[in-house]
Scaffold this motif. Structure first.
Motif, PDB file in Angstrom:
ATOM      1  N   LEU A 164     -16.955   2.603 -11.131  1.00 57.16           N
ATOM      2  CA  LEU A 164     -17.646   2.898  -9.880  1.00 57.16           C
ATOM      3  C   LEU A 164     -16.958   2.226  -8.697  1.00 57.16           C
ATOM      4  N   PHE A 165     -16.564   0.966  -8.854  1.00 54.26           N
ATOM      5  CA  PHE A 165     -15.877   0.277  -7.762  1.00 54.26           C
ATOM      6  C   PHE A 165     -14.611   1.025  -7.363  1.00 54.26           C
ATOM      7  N   ASN A 166     -13.799   1.391  -8.344  1.00 54.18           N
ATOM      8  CA  ASN A 166     -12.551   2.091  -8.034  1.00 54.18           C
ATOM      9  C   ASN A 166     -12.819   3.453  -7.405  1.00 54.18           C
ATOM     10  N   PHE A 167     -13.859   4.131  -7.878  1.00 60.73           N
ATOM     11  CA  PHE A 167     -14.177   5.434  -7.305  1.00 60.73           C
ATOM     12  C   PHE A 167     -14.637   5.277  -5.855  1.00 60.73           C
ATOM     13  N   MET A 168     -15.520   4.300  -5.608  1.00 58.21           N
ATOM     14  CA  MET A 168     -16.000   4.080  -4.243  1.00 58.21           C
ATOM     15  C   MET A 168     -14.848   3.681  -3.322  1.00 58.21           C
ATOM     16  N   GLN A 169     -13.898   2.907  -3.844  1.00 61.04           N
ATOM     17  CA  GLN A 169     -12.735   2.532  -3.039  1.00 61.04           C
ATOM     18  C   GLN A 169     -11.908   3.763  -2.692  1.00 61.04           C
ATOM     19  N   GLY A 170     -11.688   4.644  -3.689  1.00 64.87           N
ATOM     20  CA  GLY A 170     -10.948   5.873  -3.416  1.00 64.87           C
ATOM     21  C   GLY A 170     -11.678   6.754  -2.411  1.00 64.87           C
ATOM     22  N   LYS A 171     -12.985   6.835  -2.545  1.00 65.56           N
ATOM     23  CA  LYS A 171     -13.782   7.646  -1.613  1.00 65.56           C
ATOM     24  C   LYS A 171     -13.748   7.039  -0.219  1.00 65.56           C
ATOM     25  N   GLU A 172     -13.705   5.721  -0.106  1.00 65.60           N
ATOM     26  CA  GLU A 172     -13.597   5.087   1.206  1.00 65.60           C
ATOM     27  C   GLU A 172     -12.249   5.424   1.848  1.00 65.60           C
ATOM     28  N   ASN A 191       0.862  11.378  16.228  1.00 62.31           N
ATOM     29  CA  ASN A 191       2.200  10.786  16.311  1.00 62.31           C
ATOM     30  C   ASN A 191       2.650  10.385  14.914  1.00 62.31           C
ATOM     31  N   ARG A 192       3.884   9.953  14.810  1.00 54.93           N
ATOM     32  CA  ARG A 192       4.462   9.624  13.502  1.00 54.93           C
ATOM     33  C   ARG A 192       3.693   8.495  12.825  1.00 54.93           C
ATOM     34  N   GLU A 193       3.249   7.500  13.582  1.00 58.01           N
ATOM     35  CA  GLU A 193       2.516   6.369  12.990  1.00 58.01           C
ATOM     36  C   GLU A 193       1.216   6.849  12.340  1.00 58.01           C
ATOM     37  N   TRP A 194       0.489   7.727  13.028  1.00 53.70           N
ATOM     38  CA  TRP A 194      -0.757   8.229  12.465  1.00 53.70           C
ATOM     39  C   TRP A 194      -0.494   9.081  11.232  1.00 53.70           C
ATOM     40  N   GLY A 195       0.580   9.869  11.296  1.00 54.96           N
ATOM     41  CA  GLY A 195       0.928  10.690  10.139  1.00 54.96           C
ATOM     42  C   GLY A 195       1.226   9.846   8.920  1.00 54.96           C
ATOM     43  N   GLU A 196       1.952   8.747   9.122  1.00 53.93           N
ATOM     44  CA  GLU A 196       2.273   7.852   8.009  1.00 53.93           C
ATOM     45  C   GLU A 196       1.013   7.181   7.486  1.00 53.93           C
ATOM     46  N   ARG A 197       0.115   6.806   8.391  1.00 51.16           N
ATOM     47  CA  ARG A 197      -1.131   6.166   7.963  1.00 51.16           C
ATOM     48  C   ARG A 197      -1.937   7.108   7.072  1.00 51.16           C
ATOM     49  N   ILE A 198      -2.049   8.361   7.478  1.00 52.61           N
ATOM     50  CA  ILE A 198      -2.815   9.334   6.694  1.00 52.61           C
ATOM     51  C   ILE A 198      -2.149   9.576   5.348  1.00 52.61           C
ATOM     52  N   GLU A 199      -0.827   9.625   5.332  1.00 59.36           N
ATOM     53  CA  GLU A 199      -0.111   9.797   4.056  1.00 59.36           C
ATOM     54  C   GLU A 199      -0.335   8.601   3.140  1.00 59.36           C
ATOM     55  N   GLN A 200      -0.318   7.399   3.707  1.00 62.76           N
ATOM     56  CA  GLN A 200      -0.548   6.198   2.900  1.00 62.76           C
ATOM     57  C   GLN A 200      -1.972   6.151   2.371  1.00 62.76           C
ATOM     58  N   LEU A 201      -2.924   6.614   3.159  1.00 66.39           N
ATOM     59  CA  LEU A 201      -4.310   6.672   2.691  1.00 66.39           C
ATOM     60  C   LEU A 201      -4.450   7.633   1.515  1.00 66.39           C
ATOM     61  N   GLN A 202      -3.679   8.698   1.525  1.00 69.04           N
ATOM     62  CA  GLN A 202      -3.706   9.630   0.397  1.00 69.04           C
ATOM     63  C   GLN A 202      -3.172   8.955  -0.866  1.00 69.04           C
ATOM     64  N   GLU A 203      -2.128   8.141  -0.730  1.00 69.83           N
ATOM     65  CA  GLU A 203      -1.580   7.416  -1.883  1.00 69.83           C
ATOM     66  C   GLU A 203      -2.590   6.391  -2.407  1.00 69.83           C
ATOM     67  N   LEU A 204      -3.280   5.713  -1.499  1.00 70.53           N
ATOM     68  CA  LEU A 204      -4.293   4.744  -1.914  1.00 70.53           C
ATOM     69  C   LEU A 204      -5.443   5.428  -2.648  1.00 70.53           C
ATOM     70  N   GLY A 386       2.207  -9.030   9.808  1.00 74.15           N
ATOM     71  CA  GLY A 386       1.460  -8.273  10.794  1.00 74.15           C
ATOM     72  C   GLY A 386       1.324  -6.801  10.460  1.00 74.15           C
ATOM     73  N   LEU A 387       1.207  -6.489   9.165  1.00 79.43           N
ATOM     74  CA  LEU A 387       1.121  -5.099   8.727  1.00 79.43           C
ATOM     75  C   LEU A 387      -0.331  -4.658   8.612  1.00 79.43           C
ATOM     76  N   SER A 388      -0.564  -3.362   8.681  1.00 75.59           N
ATOM     77  CA  SER A 388      -1.876  -2.808   8.347  1.00 75.59           C
ATOM     78  C   SER A 388      -2.018  -2.777   6.832  1.00 75.59           C
ATOM     79  N   GLU A 389      -3.230  -2.528   6.364  1.00 77.46           N
ATOM     80  CA  GLU A 389      -3.447  -2.438   4.923  1.00 77.46           C
ATOM     81  C   GLU A 389      -2.583  -1.344   4.319  1.00 77.46           C
ATOM     82  N   GLU A 390      -2.531  -0.203   4.995  1.00 78.06           N
ATOM     83  CA  GLU A 390      -1.749   0.923   4.470  1.00 78.06           C
ATOM     84  C   GLU A 390      -0.265   0.588   4.427  1.00 78.06           C
TER      85      GLU A 390
END
Length: 430
Positions: A164-172, A191-204, A386-390
């Protein structure tokens, strides 16, 4: 007058009563976790609606946001009640200290929601800041689920909590993708930064859902596969491809933000159906295990008077199957406690069950340890560079692939390097 000396019979029953107490507390914990999953789902929807409200300067989805806030408030009140009943009436021992501290921080975050909502209503903050505020609160709520799984000691329940924890994390992460996509489409460009962020969220998301599938049964796996085949995922992938093209500098009509929100919400609602099935399975498992333990106690109470003590204490001292300080239990067909012919065999059977429970717990606990290490290493990179989580996750993933390492192994390496650097008074090399 001296009190009667305690007997092995009394402690056999006390062990079973202890199990019942643990399961009763776990049942209440699972009620809390279910309430958290419901609140997180509502907060995720409020976050996306708030983003569109801010980007549109308060012109779009105003009634929907107002209704969503009321749904969130209802879930907030319910969670507060359950947290109080579970953890203030029956405080956990020292192992529950991180959990209680996390709950305190979460409640403080929930106390700040009215001010956050007012600021959003008054257009007094950016969509990015609103997204981060909701994200931090949801991360705290997920931490409560993580700690609840970490202190659980019943194998089946622990495995379900880890799933459940892993599923909720993926859903978040899916919710964060919806939020950032809503901002981008509402402004009409990416912009490119937002595109990369969304791609990284998909990997997470993919990583979290893979971990979730390690701990589920066939029925949930079938439901997951059906969700993956749903048309909403096809529609979402088309919009993801559109984002990739928009990152090249093109613009688009901002009204498509509502299309993105609808499609992403359909997908998250599909995920919510799986999450609901998972929390229902969790609560059902708690009830079944508690019923079983109570039945076992009644059975043992009635049978102990019929069993004979034909072994002497000396028998136990020479039996390597029995004492906990021997290297391991020698397995043999001693049957279950209910099949025992003597008190001694009942003791051995109960000890074997405890050992099997510990073995069954190990896989789930290993997964939790690995998650702790990955999150700690990710936090180190975020702090030092100084990185974001993604971005931190993407850097770890790339390095693990280059080194042909598992992500958890790389995390340990990064943590050890940071510890060594601190001891030597220099900055770690990441």
């Amino acid at each position: 007058m001296a009190s009667p000396a305690p007997t092995s019979d009394a402690f056999i029953l006390a062990a079973k009563q202890c199990e019942i107490g643990i399961l009763e507390e776990l049942t209440e914990t699972c009620d809390v976790v279910t309430a958290i999953s419901e609140l997180v789902h509502e907060l995720q929807r409020e976050r996306a609606l708030s983003n569109i409200h801010l980007v549109s300067h308060g012109e779009r989805l105003v009634p929907q946001r107002r209704q969503q806030i009321e749904r969130c408030r209802h879930q907030e009140d319910r969670l507060r009640h359950l947290l109080s009943r579970r953890y203030l009436n029956h405080p956990p021992g020292h192992t529950g200290m991180p959990l209680l501290n996390t709950i305190a921080l979460v409640l403080q975050g929930m106390d700040g929601l009215p001010a956050l909502r007012n600021k959003i209503s008054d257009l007094g903050m950016s969509p990015e800041d609103a997204t981060f505020a909701f994200r931090r609160l949801i991360a705290g709520l997920l931490s409560v689920v993580f700690h609840a799984a970490d202190v659980a000691s019943e194998p089946i329940i622990t495995r379900t909590l880890v799933a459940l924890f892993n599923f909720m994390q993926g859903k978040e992460y899916a919710g964060q993708e919806r939020a950032w996509g809503s901002i981008g489409f509402a402004t009409g460009q990416f912009n490119r930064e937002w595109g990369e962020r969304i791609e990284q969220l998909q990997e997470l998301q993919n990583r979290s859902f893979e971990d979730f599938r390690r701990f589920i049964d066939e029925a949930l796996e079938t439901q997951w596969r059906a969700h993956e085949a749903d048309a909403c995922n096809t529609d979402l992938n088309r919009l993801r491809s559109l984002i990739e093209r928009l990152c090249q500098g093109d613009s688009i009509d901002s009204e498509i933000s509502e299309v993105w929100y609808e499609v992403a919400t359909r997908r998250i609602d599909g995920l919510r159906a799986i999450e609901t099935a998972l929390t229902a399975a969790l609560q059902q498992t708690c009830r079944e295990q508690l019923t079983r333990a109570r039945h076992d106690l009644r059975s043992q109470q009635s049978r102990l008077s019929d069993l004979v003590h034909h072994q002497t204490p000396l028998t136990l001292l020479f039996d390597t199957r029995a004492l906990p300080f021997t290297d391991h239990f020698q397995r043999r067909d001693i049957g279950s406690p209910e099949q025992a012919r003597s008190v001694y065999e009942l003791m051995l059977g109960q000890a074997e069950q405890i050992k099997q429970m510990e073995e069954a717990l190990e896989d789930a606990r290993r997964a939790l340890r690995e998650r702790k290490q990955i999150e700690k290493a990710k936090g180190l990179l975020m702090s030092e560079l100084g990185l974001s989580e993604e971005q931190a996750y993407a850097r770890m993933r790339e390095k693990a692939m280059r080194n042909n390492q598992k992500l958890a192994e790389l995390a340990v390496t990064l943590i050890d390097a940071a510890d060594a650097a601190r001891e030597n008074g220099r900055a770690p090399k990441n």
